[in-house]
Each structure stands twice: as structure tokens, then as C-alpha cells.
Motif scaffolding. Sequence first.
Motif, PDB file in Angstrom:
ATOM      1  N   GLN A 105       0.858  -1.179   0.000  1.00  0.00           N
ATOM      2  CA  GLN A 105       0.000   0.000   0.000  1.00  0.00           C
ATOM      3  C   GLN A 105       0.898   1.234   0.000  1.00  0.00           C
ATOM      4  O   GLN A 105       1.724   1.408   0.888  1.00  0.00           O
ATOM      5  CB  GLN A 105      -0.901   0.011   1.243  1.00  0.00           C
ATOM      6  N   LEU A 106       0.720   2.082  -1.000  1.00  0.00           N
ATOM      7  CA  LEU A 106       1.537   3.287  -1.103  1.00  0.00           C
ATOM      8  C   LEU A 106       0.896   4.419  -0.322  1.00  0.00           C
ATOM      9  O   LEU A 106      -0.328   4.531  -0.260  1.00  0.00           O
ATOM     10  CB  LEU A 106       1.675   3.698  -2.567  1.00  0.00           C
ATOM     11  N   SER A 107       1.741   5.264   0.225  1.00  0.00           N
ATOM     12  CA  SER A 107       1.216   6.435   0.928  1.00  0.00           C
ATOM     13  C   SER A 107       0.775   7.468  -0.112  1.00  0.00           C
ATOM     14  O   SER A 107       1.074   7.356  -1.306  1.00  0.00           O
ATOM     15  CB  SER A 107       2.287   7.031   1.834  1.00  0.00           C
ATOM     16  N   ARG A 108       0.073   8.467   0.339  1.00  0.00           N
ATOM     17  CA  ARG A 108      -0.434   9.497  -0.573  1.00  0.00           C
ATOM     18  C   ARG A 108       0.725  10.204  -1.274  1.00  0.00           C
ATOM     19  O   ARG A 108       0.704  10.439  -2.484  1.00  0.00           O
ATOM     20  CB  ARG A 108      -1.261  10.514   0.215  1.00  0.00           C
ATOM     21  N   ARG A 109       1.772  10.514  -0.527  1.00  0.00           N
ATOM     22  CA  ARG A 109       2.919  11.212  -1.124  1.00  0.00           C
ATOM     23  C   ARG A 109       3.595  10.351  -2.186  1.00  0.00           C
ATOM     24  O   ARG A 109       3.967  10.851  -3.251  1.00  0.00           O
ATOM     25  CB  ARG A 109       3.933  11.569  -0.042  1.00  0.00           C
ATOM     26  N   GLU A 110       3.760   9.062  -1.880  1.00  0.00           N
ATOM     27  CA  GLU A 110       4.398   8.174  -2.849  1.00  0.00           C
ATOM     28  C   GLU A 110       3.556   8.060  -4.115  1.00  0.00           C
ATOM     29  O   GLU A 110       4.085   8.079  -5.229  1.00  0.00           O
ATOM     30  CB  GLU A 110       4.608   6.785  -2.236  1.00  0.00           C
ATOM     31  N   ARG A 111       2.223   7.912  -3.932  1.00  0.00           N
ATOM     32  CA  ARG A 111       1.331   7.836  -5.091  1.00  0.00           C
ATOM     33  C   ARG A 111       1.433   9.090  -5.941  1.00  0.00           C
ATOM     34  O   ARG A 111       1.539   9.031  -7.174  1.00  0.00           O
ATOM     35  CB  ARG A 111      -0.122   7.667  -4.627  1.00  0.00           C
ATOM     36  N   GLU A 113       3.858  11.209  -6.107  1.00  0.00           N
ATOM     37  CA  GLU A 113       5.176  11.299  -6.731  1.00  0.00           C
ATOM     38  C   GLU A 113       5.247  10.412  -7.977  1.00  0.00           C
ATOM     39  O   GLU A 113       5.759  10.835  -9.018  1.00  0.00           O
ATOM     40  CB  GLU A 113       6.246  10.867  -5.724  1.00  0.00           C
ATOM     41  N   ILE A 114       4.694   9.217  -7.885  1.00  0.00           N
ATOM     42  CA  ILE A 114       4.689   8.312  -9.042  1.00  0.00           C
ATOM     43  C   ILE A 114       3.841   8.895 -10.168  1.00  0.00           C
ATOM     44  O   ILE A 114       4.236   8.869 -11.341  1.00  0.00           O
ATOM     45  CB  ILE A 114       4.186   6.909  -8.628  1.00  0.00           C
ATOM     46  N   GLU A 115       2.670   9.437  -9.822  1.00  0.00           N
ATOM     47  CA  GLU A 115       1.812  10.057 -10.839  1.00  0.00           C
ATOM     48  C   GLU A 115       2.511  11.236 -11.507  1.00  0.00           C
ATOM     49  O   GLU A 115       2.421  11.429 -12.723  1.00  0.00           O
ATOM     50  CB  GLU A 115       0.496  10.520 -10.207  1.00  0.00           C
ATOM     51  N   LYS A 120       5.177  13.504 -16.263  1.00  0.00           N
ATOM     52  CA  LYS A 120       6.354  14.134 -16.849  1.00  0.00           C
ATOM     53  C   LYS A 120       6.868  13.316 -18.033  1.00  0.00           C
ATOM     54  O   LYS A 120       7.231  13.879 -19.078  1.00  0.00           O
ATOM     55  CB  LYS A 120       7.446  14.263 -15.787  1.00  0.00           C
ATOM     56  N   GLU A 121       6.866  11.979 -17.877  1.00  0.00           N
ATOM     57  CA  GLU A 121       7.311  11.113 -18.969  1.00  0.00           C
ATOM     58  C   GLU A 121       6.384  11.244 -20.177  1.00  0.00           C
ATOM     59  O   GLU A 121       6.849  11.316 -21.323  1.00  0.00           O
ATOM     60  CB  GLU A 121       7.364   9.652 -18.500  1.00  0.00           C
ATOM     61  N   ARG A 122       5.064  11.279 -19.922  1.00  0.00           N
ATOM     62  CA  ARG A 122       4.099  11.444 -21.020  1.00  0.00           C
ATOM     63  C   ARG A 122       4.335  12.753 -21.753  1.00  0.00           C
ATOM     64  O   ARG A 122       4.333  12.820 -22.983  1.00  0.00           O
ATOM     65  CB  ARG A 122       2.665  11.400 -20.480  1.00  0.00           C
TER      66      ARG A 122
END
Length: 179
Positions: A105-111, A113-115, A120-122
Motif C-alpha cells: 500500500q503506497l502512501s499518498r505522497r508516494e502515489r 510522486e509516481i503520478e 512528466k514522462e508522457r
Amino acid sequence: MPKGGKKGGHKGRMRTYTSPEEIDAQMKAEKERKRQEQEQEEVGGAAQNDVAEEKLPGSGSDDSDDEGSQKRRGGVEGLIEIENPNRVAQKSKKVAQIELDEPKQLSRREREEIEKQKAKERYMKMHLAGKTDQAKADLARLAIIKKQREEAAKKKEEEKKAKEAAAAAAKGVNSLSLK
């Protein structure tokens, strides 16, 4: 009455230090005591094994296994058996079991950051393809600069040709005038 009572404070007392000889003697005595305890355990362990062999196989094996598996407890803890219902025994799990049992389960900050990284990649993919507004503006600016450089190169080439023609004409005039 003076501060610190009748006897005075602790800061004025003379300090005493342990001499190196006393430290060595204490360490030797400690090593000797440990060595003797180990010898007693070895002798005691052999005696317990003999006693366990003398007992009936059905009744004696359970008691000796329990004693061997438990840690040696010091003080009152060894005498009293207490089971704390609130204490959770920590079970060691292998890394493979942990990952397979439940997804992380990812924390809100980790989620977030991944998003953010995915967005950015897109954007960079679209930018490289020339589909973003910024990419279009960059390409237009590059086209204008390319045209300006081509015009400057043509102008320079024409000036060079004009100089060569003028130099050739001047040589021709000079050679005619000398004749």
C-alpha cells in the motif's frame, strides 16, 4: 543554612579512579567465573542427558525438549510463567512471503510522486513528437533561425563572389594599364 545542606555538594568530592592493575584483576576473575559456569553447564547438561535416558521414553522426552527450547531466564522471570495476552510475538517472514501475501500500500505522497513522474514522462514523449504547444513554438523558432542562417550564408557567398569579381576586374585594369 548554606546551599547543599550540612555536608556540601557532590562537586567538591575527590574523584577516585580504578588502577589498571585492578581492572586486569577484575577481567581475569570475570573470565575465570565464565569458564567455570560453562564447565558446570557442560557437566550439568551431560547429567541431564543421563537422567533423561533413565526416564521412560514416553513421559520424559516432552519435559527435556521444553527446557532445551526455552531461553535461560534470570531472576523472577525463570520462576514465574506469565503469558501476556497483549504481547504479539514477532514472526520473521521471508521477503518472498511478504511480497506475495499482500500488495504494498503506497502512501499518498508516494502515489502523487509516481503520478507526477508518469505525467512528466508522457509530456516528454509528446514534446519529442512535437505535439505540445511548447514543442511547436520551439520548432517554429528553429525554422525561422534556419531561414535566417541560410539567407546570411547566401548573402555572404554573394559578397564573396562580388569581391572576387572586383579583385579580378582590378587586376585586369591594372594589367591593361601597364601594357
